[in-house]
Design an enzyme around this catalytic site. Structure first.
Site, PDB file in Angstrom:
ATOM      1  N   THR A   1      43.819  17.399  53.303  1.00 35.25           N
ATOM      2  CA  THR A   1      44.236  18.651  54.043  1.00 35.25           C
ATOM      3  C   THR A   1      44.536  19.625  52.844  1.00 35.25           C
ATOM      4  OG1 THR A   1      44.897  17.451  55.833  1.00 35.25           O
ATOM      5  CG2 THR A   1      45.992  19.601  55.210  1.00 35.25           C
TER       6      THR A   1
ATOM      7  N   SER B   1      38.092  21.327  60.995  1.00 38.23           N
ATOM      8  CA  SER B   1      39.189  20.377  60.706  1.00 38.23           C
ATOM      9  C   SER B   1      38.988  19.785  59.115  1.00 38.23           C
ATOM     10  CB  SER B   1      39.299  19.216  61.607  1.00 38.23           C
ATOM     11  OG  SER B   1      40.177  18.068  61.277  1.00 38.23           O
ATOM     12  N   THR B   2      40.221  19.631  58.486  1.00 36.87           N
ATOM     13  CA  THR B   2      39.955  18.891  57.221  1.00 36.87           C
ATOM     14  C   THR B   2      39.209  17.651  57.484  1.00 36.87           C
ATOM     15  OG1 THR B   2      41.949  19.593  56.407  1.00 36.87           O
ATOM     16  CG2 THR B   2      41.279  17.508  55.504  1.00 36.87           C
ATOM     17  N   ASN B   3      39.330  16.853  58.584  1.00 39.05           N
ATOM     18  CA  ASN B   3      38.722  15.628  58.932  1.00 39.05           C
ATOM     19  C   ASN B   3      37.146  15.479  58.840  1.00 39.05           C
ATOM     20  OD1 ASN B   3      41.360  14.859  58.650  1.00 39.05           O
ATOM     21  ND2 ASN B   3      41.595  14.605  60.766  1.00 39.05           N
TER      22      ASN B   3
ATOM     23  N   SER C   1      33.611   2.904  10.413  1.00 41.25           N
ATOM     24  CA  SER C   1      35.209   2.449  10.025  1.00 41.25           C
ATOM     25  C   SER C   1      35.738   3.522   9.283  1.00 41.25           C
ATOM     26  CB  SER C   1      34.871   1.193   9.223  1.00 41.25           C
ATOM     27  OG  SER C   1      36.164   0.886   8.670  1.00 41.25           O
ATOM     28  N   SER C   2      36.986   3.965   9.268  1.00 38.45           N
ATOM     29  CA  SER C   2      37.783   4.590   8.449  1.00 38.45           C
ATOM     30  C   SER C   2      38.187   3.842   7.127  1.00 38.45           C
ATOM     31  CB  SER C   2      38.953   5.198   9.143  1.00 38.45           C
ATOM     32  OG  SER C   2      39.895   4.155   9.477  1.00 38.45           O
TER      33      SER C   2
ATOM     34  N   LYS D   1      29.945   1.335   7.043  1.00 35.57           N
ATOM     35  CA  LYS D   1      29.827   0.241   8.251  1.00 35.57           C
ATOM     36  C   LYS D   1      29.377   1.300   9.287  1.00 35.57           C
ATOM     37  CE  LYS D   1      32.481  -3.131  10.710  1.00 35.57           C
ATOM     38  NZ  LYS D   1      32.151  -2.921  12.044  1.00 35.57           N
TER      39      LYS D   1
END
Length: 487
Positions: free
Chosen positions: A111, A150-152, A327-328, A333
């Site tokens: 809704t 309708s929302t539905n 890799s840090s 790597k």
């Protein structure tokens, strides 16, 4: 500042905002920042446009027959209908999305979604007619933007449209991945590889077989994905709050789906049982399971390629592209980030599938209150899988290389190669040969030379790549004189 009012009270809203009191209440009630899918938002604009076009036809038909307007109200003039239609078109184009403030995770069966769009359309239409946002005496979010809706039925219908449109995008993504896999198949068709069963060396195969198998799996995924359109083409538009059509002109119920088909170009069909289509979501469950099957295949492919390219293999033949620093801390790597990305995507799709199934089952009697979360998860799975296919195609498969020379040498040191000799020498002699290979760490040719089981020329012919990868053997291939067998 403008003041808007509903039956619960009043709220102040800044003049420039296109949302209204209903959207603001929802924003306050559902305290999260999960963004509503823009694809669904745009599809709602298409549904609204179909309603306004249907209203115009309904009005014109009634006037031609000198019939009164429902409820004793004046028919809406062209100026207002034009403004509503133009506003709906802009929503369908994704415009004004910054004024959609309702979070995707919410209560209320949608809704709040419907009302946020109604308020945007009403206020955009007001601006187009030279009035200010909030002047709902002229164009109202409920009486006009939401007329006979309708929302539905609006929200589920829009979800089906969004999902069908996303199906086209995913089909293209799958096909691009499949095409890249077919190129690998053709390039490495006759490259011998060591096959593995249960992570142990098995009989030899080829990289052509490997990539062809992946390609066939993706072909099935493409076919299954294309079936989503068929599963979701039935919609409950015109059904109203509970699929019964109460409060909606019969003209609308008969006409609005035709308008929506014309606008979208999609083969939509009004459900023959709109009560069923309103209360049950098994079509969504079934359709998302198709995405889960794709996710399974993409994970299998990604995990296999990551393993084949791993440093765990002494003679790794598969070289996947190096895409970024891994890799840090460890210089040089590089990690297999693309397969890992796809594996992560697949598991998110599995989680979405479980949630969709659970929430579909939680539908209570005539409506499912959890459609917003179901739709959010479904659209997320579509977008993730499109992203995964694109990344796999562009960043993994296109630049992947196979260099199998060392692996081919190892194939002939694997005792399982003697499986190819069983039709010629029987299982017992093949087992003797395999045992000697294992104990001596020699190739099948060296052990055969020592044990003199087969003539050298014969074993070379049996174990040449074209013979190893042929489908089975023919009795004509067996020469009793050469193999030492006679009946």
């Amino acid at each position: 500042m403008r003041v808007e009012e509903d039956f619960l009270g009043k709220k102040e809203i800044e003049e420039q905002h296109l949302f209204g009191i209903h959207s603001l209440r929802a924003r306050e009630n559902f305290d999260n920042s999960t963004l509503f899918p823009v694809e669904w938002y745009r599809a709602i604009g298409l549904v609204k446009l179909a309603y306004y076009k249907t209203y115009r036809k309904f009005r014109d038909t009634a006037r031609e027959k000198s019939l009164p307007s429902p409820g004793g109200h004046m028919w809406l003039p062209d100026k207002i209908i034009d403004a509503l239609e133009n506003a709906a078109v802009e929503v369908s184009e994704g415009r004004h999305f910054s004024h959609f403030i309702v979070p995707a995770v919410q209560g209320g069966a949608g809704t709040s979604i419907n009302m946020n769009v109604n308020e945007i359309i009403a206020n955009v239409a007001l601006l187009k007619t030279g009035r200010k946002p909030g002047d709902y005496h002229y164009i109202d979010p409920l009486d006009h933007a939401n007329i006979y809706q309708s929302t539905n039925d609006v929200i589920p219908t829009a979800l089906h449209i969004a999902l069908i449109q996303l199906t086209d995008r995913l089909e293209k993504a799958i096909n691009a991945t499949r095409s890249a896999m077919e190129t690998l198949e053709q390039t490495y068709r006759n490259e011998i590889r060591q096959a593995y069963t249960q992570m142990q060396k098995a009989v030899p195969s080829t990289y052509g077989n490997l990539f062809a198998s992946y390609s066939d799996a993706l072909s099935r995924d493409w076919w299954r994905t294309s079936r989503i359109k068929e599963r979701l083409k039935e919609v409950n538009i015109g059904g109203g709050a509970a699929g019964t059509g109460m409060g909606i002109p019969r003209f609308f119920i008969l006409q609005v789906t035709k308008e929506l088909r014309k606008i979208t170009g999609l083969p939509l069909a009004q459900s023959e049982n709109m009560v069923d289509a309103t209360m049950n979501n098994d079509a969504l469950v079934e359709s998302h399971a198709i995405l889960k099957a794709l996710a399974v295949n993409l994970e299998k492919i990604s995990a296999d390629l990551r393993l084949l390219a791993a440093d765990l293999f002494v003679h790794s033949s598969v070289k996947i592209p190096q895409k970024q620093m891994g890799s840090s801390m460890m210089p040089g790597k590089v990690n297999p980030v693309i397969p890992e990305f796809q594996i992560s995507i697949s598991h998110k799709v599995y989680a979405n599938d479980q949630m969709i199934a659970n929430l579909a089952a939680r539908g209570c009697l005539d409506l499912n209150a959890y459609l917003p979360s179901i739709g959010l998860a479904f659209i997320e799975s579509f977008n993730l899988l499109c992203s995964g296919c694109k990344s796999m195609t562009e960043n993994l498969l296109k630049d992947m290389k196979v260099s199998a020379k060392n692996e081919q040498d190892d194939v002939f040191k694997n005792p399982s190669i003697t499986t190819a000799l069983v039709p010629y020498i029987g299982h017992k002699k093949a087992a003797l040969l395999a045992r000697d290979m294992k104990e001596s760490n020699t190739t099948v040719f060296e052990s055969n030379g020592k044990l003199a089981i087969l003539p050298e020329g014969k074993i070379q012919r049996i174990l040449q790549p074209s013979s190893l990868t042929a489908k089975g053997f023919s009795l004509k291939d067996i020469d009793p004189e050469e193999t030492g067998h006679s009946d």
